[in-house]
Design a protein around this motif. Sequence first.
Motif, PDB file in Angstrom:
ATOM      1  N   LEU A  28       4.497   7.226   2.374  1.00  0.00           N
ATOM      2  CA  LEU A  28       4.356   6.228   3.427  1.00  0.00           C
ATOM      3  C   LEU A  28       3.956   4.923   2.747  1.00  0.00           C
ATOM      4  CD1 LEU A  28       4.399   5.787   6.523  1.00  0.00           C
ATOM      5  CD2 LEU A  28       1.925   6.193   6.496  1.00  0.00           C
ATOM      6  N   ARG A  29       4.709   3.856   3.015  1.00  0.00           N
ATOM      7  CA  ARG A  29       4.469   2.572   2.345  1.00  0.00           C
ATOM      8  C   ARG A  29       4.374   1.451   3.368  1.00  0.00           C
ATOM      9  NH1 ARG A  29       9.199  -0.313  -0.972  1.00  0.00           N
ATOM     10  NH2 ARG A  29       9.686  -0.916   1.185  1.00  0.00           N
ATOM     11  N   LEU A  76       0.850  -1.190   0.000  1.00  0.00           N
ATOM     12  CA  LEU A  76       0.000   0.000   0.000  1.00  0.00           C
ATOM     13  C   LEU A  76       0.884   1.237   0.000  1.00  0.00           C
ATOM     14  CD1 LEU A  76      -2.885   1.223   0.209  1.00  0.00           C
ATOM     15  CD2 LEU A  76      -2.547   1.236   2.701  1.00  0.00           C
ATOM     16  N   TYR A  77       0.718   2.090  -1.004  1.00  0.00           N
ATOM     17  CA  TYR A  77       1.471   3.336  -1.118  1.00  0.00           C
ATOM     18  C   TYR A  77       0.561   4.513  -0.798  1.00  0.00           C
ATOM     19  CZ  TYR A  77       4.721   0.571  -4.032  1.00  0.00           C
ATOM     20  OH  TYR A  77       5.583  -0.369  -4.524  1.00  0.00           O
ATOM     21  N   LEU A  78       1.071   5.453  -0.002  1.00  0.00           N
ATOM     22  CA  LEU A  78       0.355   6.698   0.288  1.00  0.00           C
ATOM     23  C   LEU A  78       1.297   7.865  -0.031  1.00  0.00           C
ATOM     24  CD1 LEU A  78      -1.284   5.693   3.691  1.00  0.00           C
ATOM     25  CD2 LEU A  78      -2.422   5.834   1.463  1.00  0.00           C
ATOM     26  N   PRO A  79       1.387   8.268  -1.309  1.00  0.00           N
ATOM     27  CA  PRO A  79       2.271   9.374  -1.689  1.00  0.00           C
ATOM     28  C   PRO A  79       1.548  10.716  -1.673  1.00  0.00           C
ATOM     29  CG  PRO A  79       1.515   8.249  -3.650  1.00  0.00           C
ATOM     30  CD  PRO A  79       0.852   7.567  -2.473  1.00  0.00           C
ATOM     31  N   ALA A  80       2.308  11.767  -1.468  1.00  0.00           N
ATOM     32  CA  ALA A  80       1.785  13.138  -1.517  1.00  0.00           C
ATOM     33  C   ALA A  80       2.834  14.042  -2.141  1.00  0.00           C
ATOM     34  CB  ALA A  80       1.418  13.633  -0.122  1.00  0.00           C
ATOM     35  N   THR A  81       2.382  14.973  -2.975  1.00  0.00           N
ATOM     36  CA  THR A  81       3.268  15.937  -3.627  1.00  0.00           C
ATOM     37  C   THR A  81       2.787  17.347  -3.316  1.00  0.00           C
ATOM     38  OG1 THR A  81       3.836  14.448  -5.450  1.00  0.00           O
ATOM     39  CG2 THR A  81       4.120  16.803  -5.839  1.00  0.00           C
ATOM     40  N   ARG A  82       3.745  18.223  -2.980  1.00  0.00           N
ATOM     41  CA  ARG A  82       3.456  19.639  -2.778  1.00  0.00           C
ATOM     42  C   ARG A  82       4.488  20.443  -3.558  1.00  0.00           C
ATOM     43  NH1 ARG A  82      -0.214  17.313  -1.150  1.00  0.00           N
ATOM     44  NH2 ARG A  82      -1.411  17.564   0.778  1.00  0.00           N
ATOM     45  N   ALA A  83       4.010  21.307  -4.452  1.00  0.00           N
ATOM     46  CA  ALA A  83       4.909  22.138  -5.250  1.00  0.00           C
ATOM     47  C   ALA A  83       4.315  23.532  -5.366  1.00  0.00           C
ATOM     48  CB  ALA A  83       5.127  21.540  -6.637  1.00  0.00           C
ATOM     49  N   GLY A  84       5.084  24.538  -4.966  1.00  0.00           N
ATOM     50  CA  GLY A  84       4.635  25.917  -5.052  1.00  0.00           C
ATOM     51  C   GLY A  84       5.422  26.731  -6.044  1.00  0.00           C
ATOM     52  N   ASP A  85       6.134  26.024  -6.947  1.00  0.00           N
ATOM     53  CA  ASP A  85       6.987  26.727  -7.900  1.00  0.00           C
ATOM     54  C   ASP A  85       7.057  25.923  -9.185  1.00  0.00           C
ATOM     55  OD1 ASP A  85       8.689  28.620  -8.916  1.00  0.00           O
ATOM     56  OD2 ASP A  85      10.482  27.840  -7.929  1.00  0.00           O
ATOM     57  N   PHE A  86       6.979  26.608 -10.325  1.00  0.00           N
ATOM     58  CA  PHE A  86       7.134  25.988 -11.631  1.00  0.00           C
ATOM     59  C   PHE A  86       8.329  26.610 -12.321  1.00  0.00           C
ATOM     60  CE2 PHE A  86       6.553  25.467 -16.147  1.00  0.00           C
ATOM     61  CZ  PHE A  86       6.061  24.179 -16.279  1.00  0.00           C
ATOM     62  N   HIS A  87       9.282  25.787 -12.739  1.00  0.00           N
ATOM     63  CA  HIS A  87      10.487  26.276 -13.396  1.00  0.00           C
ATOM     64  C   HIS A  87      10.327  26.147 -14.904  1.00  0.00           C
ATOM     65  CE1 HIS A  87      13.228  25.591  -9.618  1.00  0.00           C
ATOM     66  NE2 HIS A  87      12.182  26.363  -9.388  1.00  0.00           N
ATOM     67  N   GLY A  88      10.122  27.265 -15.567  1.00  0.00           N
ATOM     68  CA  GLY A  88       9.951  27.260 -17.012  1.00  0.00           C
ATOM     69  C   GLY A  88       9.232  28.509 -17.461  1.00  0.00           C
ATOM     70  N   PRO A  89       9.368  28.880 -18.737  1.00  0.00           N
ATOM     71  CA  PRO A  89       8.784  30.125 -19.238  1.00  0.00           C
ATOM     72  C   PRO A  89       7.264  30.123 -19.296  1.00  0.00           C
ATOM     73  CG  PRO A  89       9.779  28.879 -21.028  1.00  0.00           C
ATOM     74  CD  PRO A  89      10.175  28.199 -19.758  1.00  0.00           C
ATOM     75  N   ALA A  90       6.621  28.967 -19.157  1.00  0.00           N
ATOM     76  CA  ALA A  90       5.163  28.925 -19.270  1.00  0.00           C
ATOM     77  C   ALA A  90       4.455  29.627 -18.122  1.00  0.00           C
ATOM     78  CB  ALA A  90       4.690  27.480 -19.348  1.00  0.00           C
ATOM     79  N   MET A 106       7.624   1.889   5.705  1.00  0.00           N
ATOM     80  CA  MET A 106       8.690   2.720   5.157  1.00  0.00           C
ATOM     81  C   MET A 106       8.195   4.145   4.943  1.00  0.00           C
ATOM     82  SD  MET A 106      10.109   4.322   2.314  1.00  0.00           S
ATOM     83  CE  MET A 106       9.422   3.627   0.833  1.00  0.00           C
ATOM     84  N   PHE A 107       9.040   5.123   5.289  1.00  0.00           N
ATOM     85  CA  PHE A 107       8.746   6.532   5.032  1.00  0.00           C
ATOM     86  C   PHE A 107       9.854   7.104   4.164  1.00  0.00           C
ATOM     87  CE2 PHE A 107       9.484  11.023   6.058  1.00  0.00           C
ATOM     88  CZ  PHE A 107       8.258  11.551   5.655  1.00  0.00           C
ATOM     89  N   GLY A 108       9.465   7.882   3.163  1.00  0.00           N
ATOM     90  CA  GLY A 108      10.437   8.508   2.281  1.00  0.00           C
ATOM     91  C   GLY A 108      10.096   9.966   2.035  1.00  0.00           C
ATOM     92  N   LEU A 109      11.129  10.770   1.818  1.00  0.00           N
ATOM     93  CA  LEU A 109      10.957  12.196   1.531  1.00  0.00           C
ATOM     94  C   LEU A 109      11.969  12.591   0.467  1.00  0.00           C
ATOM     95  CD1 LEU A 109       9.234  14.612   2.598  1.00  0.00           C
ATOM     96  CD2 LEU A 109      11.197  15.208   4.015  1.00  0.00           C
ATOM     97  N   MET A 128      -3.131   7.318  -3.492  1.00  0.00           N
ATOM     98  CA  MET A 128      -3.058   6.007  -2.853  1.00  0.00           C
ATOM     99  C   MET A 128      -2.948   4.974  -3.963  1.00  0.00           C
ATOM    100  SD  MET A 128      -5.800   4.181  -0.269  1.00  0.00           S
ATOM    101  CE  MET A 128      -7.122   4.318  -1.471  1.00  0.00           C
ATOM    102  N   ALA A 129      -2.147   3.957  -3.767  1.00  0.00           N
ATOM    103  CA  ALA A 129      -2.028   2.892  -4.762  1.00  0.00           C
ATOM    104  C   ALA A 129      -1.849   1.560  -4.052  1.00  0.00           C
ATOM    105  CB  ALA A 129      -0.848   3.153  -5.703  1.00  0.00           C
ATOM    106  N   TYR A 130      -2.472   0.538  -4.621  1.00  0.00           N
ATOM    107  CA  TYR A 130      -2.282  -0.818  -4.103  1.00  0.00           C
ATOM    108  C   TYR A 130      -1.548  -1.633  -5.158  1.00  0.00           C
ATOM    109  CZ  TYR A 130      -2.938  -5.489  -2.332  1.00  0.00           C
ATOM    110  OH  TYR A 130      -2.704  -6.759  -1.876  1.00  0.00           O
ATOM    111  N   ARG A 131      -0.534  -2.378  -4.709  1.00  0.00           N
ATOM    112  CA  ARG A 131       0.286  -3.200  -5.606  1.00  0.00           C
ATOM    113  C   ARG A 131       0.308  -4.626  -5.085  1.00  0.00           C
ATOM    114  NH1 ARG A 131       6.112  -0.988  -7.500  1.00  0.00           N
ATOM    115  NH2 ARG A 131       6.437  -2.318  -9.333  1.00  0.00           N
ATOM    116  N   GLN A 132       0.027  -5.576  -5.962  1.00  0.00           N
ATOM    117  CA  GLN A 132       0.085  -6.982  -5.604  1.00  0.00           C
ATOM    118  C   GLN A 132       1.192  -7.638  -6.416  1.00  0.00           C
ATOM    119  OE1 GLN A 132      -2.069  -8.570  -3.227  1.00  0.00           O
ATOM    120  NE2 GLN A 132      -0.517 -10.182  -3.390  1.00  0.00           N
ATOM    121  N   VAL A 133       2.128  -8.289  -5.725  1.00  0.00           N
ATOM    122  CA  VAL A 133       3.294  -8.890  -6.365  1.00  0.00           C
ATOM    123  C   VAL A 133       3.332 -10.381  -6.026  1.00  0.00           C
ATOM    124  CG1 VAL A 133       5.806  -8.837  -6.598  1.00  0.00           C
ATOM    125  CG2 VAL A 133       4.550  -6.716  -6.110  1.00  0.00           C
TER     126      VAL A 133
END
Length: 290
Positions: A284-285, A43-57, A264-267, A70-75
């Motif tokens: 969080l996995r 079970l994956y519980l990812p989160a993304t936070r971005a307050g900046d965009f790098h590019g001319p657009a 597992m926790f990752g940042l 959230m994602a579930y993976r069966q292996v």
Amino acid sequence: MTTPVPRITLALTATLASLSLNAADLNARDFFAAPAGTSLGVLYLPATRAGDFHGPADSTGKAELRVNAMAYRQVFFSDLCGTLCTPQFIVPFADIDARLPGAERHTGESGFGDPQVGGTLFFINQPQTRTYSGLLTLITLPVGEYHGRNPDVSPGANRWGATFVYNYTQGLGEKWVLEANLEAQLYGTNDDYFGSDLKQDPLYRLQAFASYDFTPATYGALRLIHADGGELRINDRRIDDTHKRYTQVGFELGHWLDKQNQLMFGLSQNVATQNGFAGTDALLRLVHVF
């Protein structure tokens, strides 16, 4: 009547938030093998936070991105391939909210993303020395929730895809493990992008890990990801400033709660970005061994 290309360009350079749901982001020790007959529920519980965009657009300087997923993976570990292999599937769900580059207002969608099916074929499987090598193949099925008038924040991408990852894992001594992963993401055509055809060049990535055993049950890892490619085309017309490059660094901390459950926790943080959102990813996995 199709939307004019200049209007689409602003949305395209948002880097297509939905694509991140199907990126084959790996974790340290993902290619550690298990005996045939073992199965894992992840079970994956990812989160993304971005307050900046790098590019001319981003003409307004107000671009933002927030993704809770959230994602579930069966292996399944099997020897049916003549060598060890791992048939598997992934089902994602995401809630996406963004202010796209050049836009004044936020927009968002939520729902199930595009599932993936595939597996890893192992070429080297030496648990005694923690030496492994294999090819992970994932096929993306275009059945997730998709909105052709709001595609950049749709959980699904409305196109087929294929991801290939070649891994080499090498244990060093009793506590260290080094890993290198070479990845290619290939994309089919989205035939309903604001009424137009969207195509994308392959995206290539390097993912590397160095992990260390603090105790028999706990390890820490440093991670590095570098990506290059993914330029976009509308009706076979190339869109300027959509070739992505980014470098991301981070750490992971994993702990076996018992013989069957690992947490597992990752940042991770973008440290260099071109034509994309620059922000922070947290994960969080939970792994359960059946």
